[in-house]
Design a protein around this motif. Structure first.
Motif, mmCIF file in Angstrom:
data_model
loop_
_atom_site.group_PDB
_atom_site.id
_atom_site.type_symbol
_atom_site.label_atom_id
_atom_site.label_comp_id
_atom_site.label_asym_id
_atom_site.label_seq_id
_atom_site.Cartn_x
_atom_site.Cartn_y
_atom_site.Cartn_z
ATOM 1 N N LYS A 217 0.812 -1.308 -0.119
ATOM 2 C CA LYS A 217 -0.005 -0.093 -0.043
ATOM 3 C C LYS A 217 1.051 1.170 0.020
ATOM 4 O O LYS A 217 0.444 2.259 -0.719
ATOM 5 N N ARG A 218 1.933 1.304 0.820
ATOM 6 C CA ARG A 218 2.818 2.621 1.025
ATOM 7 C C ARG A 218 3.897 2.580 -0.499
ATOM 8 O O ARG A 218 3.997 3.680 -0.371
ATOM 9 N N TYR A 219 4.242 1.691 -0.880
ATOM 10 C CA TYR A 219 5.207 1.814 -1.835
ATOM 11 C C TYR A 219 4.838 1.357 -3.369
ATOM 12 O O TYR A 219 5.581 1.360 -4.353
ATOM 13 N N GLY A 220 3.680 0.574 -3.486
ATOM 14 C CA GLY A 220 3.237 0.115 -4.587
ATOM 15 C C GLY A 220 3.122 1.159 -5.764
ATOM 16 O O GLY A 220 3.439 0.687 -6.966
ATOM 17 N N ASP A 221 2.899 2.311 -5.503
ATOM 18 C CA ASP A 221 2.595 3.395 -6.592
ATOM 19 C C ASP A 221 4.295 3.860 -7.115
ATOM 20 O O ASP A 221 4.313 4.516 -8.000
ATOM 21 N N GLN A 222 5.072 3.441 -6.233
ATOM 22 C CA GLN A 222 6.665 3.824 -6.572
ATOM 23 C C GLN A 222 7.290 2.478 -7.328
ATOM 24 O O GLN A 222 8.450 2.592 -7.465
ATOM 25 N N GLY A 223 6.408 1.354 -7.740
ATOM 26 C CA GLY A 223 6.951 0.299 -8.203
ATOM 27 C C GLY A 223 7.436 -0.921 -7.307
ATOM 28 O O GLY A 223 7.840 -2.059 -7.656
ATOM 29 N N ILE A 224 7.330 -0.958 -6.131
ATOM 30 C CA ILE A 224 7.251 -1.894 -5.246
ATOM 31 C C ILE A 224 6.159 -2.857 -5.195
ATOM 32 O O ILE A 224 5.274 -2.784 -5.282
ATOM 33 N N VAL A 225 6.294 -4.453 -5.455
ATOM 34 C CA VAL A 225 5.616 -5.219 -5.393
ATOM 35 C C VAL A 225 5.907 -6.136 -4.332
ATOM 36 O O VAL A 225 7.021 -6.602 -4.057
ATOM 37 N N SER A 226 4.880 -6.096 -3.045
ATOM 38 C CA SER A 226 5.188 -6.980 -1.770
ATOM 39 C C SER A 226 3.853 -8.025 -1.956
ATOM 40 O O SER A 226 2.719 -7.913 -2.068
ATOM 41 N N ILE A 227 4.753 -9.070 -1.653
ATOM 42 C CA ILE A 227 3.862 -10.178 -1.614
ATOM 43 C C ILE A 227 4.090 -11.061 -0.254
ATOM 44 O O ILE A 227 5.368 -11.298 -0.243
ATOM 45 N N SER A 228 3.075 -11.700 0.267
ATOM 46 C CA SER A 228 3.272 -12.813 1.482
ATOM 47 C C SER A 228 2.675 -13.941 1.017
ATOM 48 O O SER A 228 2.124 -13.961 0.064
ATOM 49 N N LEU A 229 3.230 -15.109 1.683
ATOM 50 C CA LEU A 229 2.716 -16.429 1.110
ATOM 51 C C LEU A 229 2.840 -17.373 2.183
ATOM 52 O O LEU A 229 3.623 -17.161 3.157
ATOM 53 N N ASN A 230 2.165 -18.610 1.861
ATOM 54 C CA ASN A 230 2.326 -19.823 2.763
ATOM 55 C C ASN A 230 2.903 -20.689 1.853
ATOM 56 O O ASN A 230 2.449 -21.096 0.624
ATOM 57 N N PRO A 231 4.182 -21.205 2.426
ATOM 58 C CA PRO A 231 5.026 -22.191 1.558
ATOM 59 C C PRO A 231 4.533 -23.456 1.568
ATOM 60 O O PRO A 231 5.264 -24.379 0.793
ATOM 61 N N SER A 232 3.721 -23.823 2.387
ATOM 62 C CA SER A 232 3.185 -25.286 2.847
ATOM 63 C C SER A 232 3.878 -25.563 4.010
ATOM 64 O O SER A 232 5.070 -25.106 4.581
ATOM 65 N N THR A 233 3.677 -26.805 4.418
ATOM 66 C CA THR A 233 4.335 -27.570 5.616
ATOM 67 C C THR A 233 5.315 -28.284 4.887
ATOM 68 O O THR A 233 5.402 -29.607 4.515
ATOM 69 N N ILE A 234 6.686 -27.864 5.202
ATOM 70 C CA ILE A 234 7.750 -28.255 4.553
ATOM 71 C C ILE A 234 8.738 -28.890 5.735
ATOM 72 O O ILE A 234 9.029 -28.515 6.683
ATOM 73 N N GLN A 235 9.450 -30.049 4.933
ATOM 74 C CA GLN A 235 10.650 -30.457 5.829
ATOM 75 C C GLN A 235 11.934 -29.914 6.071
ATOM 76 O O GLN A 235 12.598 -29.651 4.822
ATOM 77 N N THR A 236 12.082 -29.005 7.204
ATOM 78 C CA THR A 236 13.397 -28.107 7.024
ATOM 79 C C THR A 236 13.706 -28.313 8.672
ATOM 80 O O THR A 236 13.180 -28.895 9.574
ATOM 81 N N SER A 237 14.978 -27.564 8.785
ATOM 82 C CA SER A 237 15.415 -27.425 10.085
ATOM 83 C C SER A 237 14.519 -26.673 11.192
ATOM 84 O O SER A 237 14.914 -26.295 12.205
ATOM 85 N N LEU A 238 13.566 -25.907 10.484
ATOM 86 C CA LEU A 238 12.795 -24.988 11.271
ATOM 87 C C LEU A 238 11.914 -25.721 12.256
ATOM 88 O O LEU A 238 11.752 -25.242 13.444
#
Length: 320
Positions: A217-238
């Protein structure tokens, strides 16, 4: 107040349809500069690998020089390309500031920032260096400060990028649906302890989606694309803080290979179609979804933004 969606979206997104996106579809990124937080392992490592394979200049940001060096050596074997280590501890505002300064000593532009690093359900007594909840401080405050610090480089990249954009991709979670924001728990205190480490994790991932939308919302008109996401439940050290039996059950039933977990954030960070998803929340595998309803509440988003900005300004005032 928005109604909680409950556990249903978590369950549904745990069993996504067959992916239509593959990393081989990523366009060539020669001349583009990428920074991946938590790039030494898991989804972050896979993100670095694919970006190197597609000719980007990749900064691998991590806390441990030893783990980063090992990851960079492994990436060189797998891709023939050399990643660049950037020392970063998102649990320390001083480290975030130093990392941004180090980046600017080498670069003036940043085309893609992957806010990927995370910690999951550590002991509840653990805090950041600045005495914030470790999960909130790492996921939300640390990444907020890093993104704002690097915004001049992102905006500079907009001006020279062929598509006229730079991207900020923030790794949230299906946990976005399971908790709201409790401002009294961001710092240490009895309310934070009472909330508990699982809810603190869920809250922090909710906060990721809230701030990602505010960046759009704050930077979109200046060309910034901001996306959040759910990567799914993944086997990692997390999952290293999980009890062994819980991890064993999750691995047998739900956890998926890291090669799948990287798909959604690679799509968000690289594909032309993702330019249409500014401020949105993606779900596995690289599909448009919807976060918790409160993530779209501007009053809440502005309150969180102001809170974070206030903490950053207070920290910087103490440094001057």
């Amino acid at each position: 107040m928005a109604r909680d969606p409950g556990f249903w979206p978590v369950f549904v997104q745990g069993f996504p349809p067959k992916p239509k996106f593959h990393p081989d579809q990523i366009p060539d990124h020669m001349g583009r500069i990428v920074l991946v937080t938590g790039g030494n392992s898991g989804i972050g490592y896979e993100t670095c690998k694919e970006m190197l394979k597609h000719n980007a200049k990749v900064y691998l940001a991590a806390r441990s020089p030893e783990k980063a060096d090992a990851a960079i050596a492994s990436l060189k074997v797998e891709t023939g390309k050399e990643g660049i280590f950037l020392k970063l501890d998102l649990g320390s505002m001083a480290s975030v500031k130093a990392a941004a300064q180090e980046f600017f000593s080498k670069e003036s532009e940043l085309h893609i920032l992957f806010n990927n690093a995370g910690v999951m359900v550590p002991p509840v007594e653990l805090l950041t260096t600045d005495e914030y909840d470790l999960q909130f401080g790492t996921h939300v405050l640390g990444h907020f400060y890093l993104t704002e610090s690097l915004m001049p480089a992102l905006l500079a990249a907009v001006r020279t990028s062929p598509d006229g954009h730079a991207r900020v991709v923030t790794t949230s979670s299906s946990s976005v649906y399971l908790e709201r924001l409790h401002f009294e728990t961001f710092k240490d205190g009895p309310e934070r302890i009472k909330l508990g480490k699982a809810a603190l994790y869920n809250q922090s991932k909710h906060g990721n989606a809230v701030i990602a939308r505010q960046v759009a919302k704050r930077y979109g008109d200046q060309g910034i694309v901001s996306i959040s996401l759910n990567p799914s439940t993944i086997q990692t050290s997390l999952q290293r803080h999980f009890p062994a039996v819980v991890h064993m059950i999750l691995k047998a039933v739900l956890l998926k290979p890291v090669e799948y977990g990287v798909l959604t954030q690679l799509f968000a960070g690289t594909m032309p179609e993702a330019l249409n998803y500014n401020g949105e929340f993606l779900i596995p595998w690289a599909r448009l979804g919807r976060a918790h309803p409160e993530c779209y509440n501007d009053e809440i988003g502005e309150r969180l933004w102001d809170w974070l900005q206030g903490k950053v300004r207070a920290f910087e005032a103490r440094q001057s």
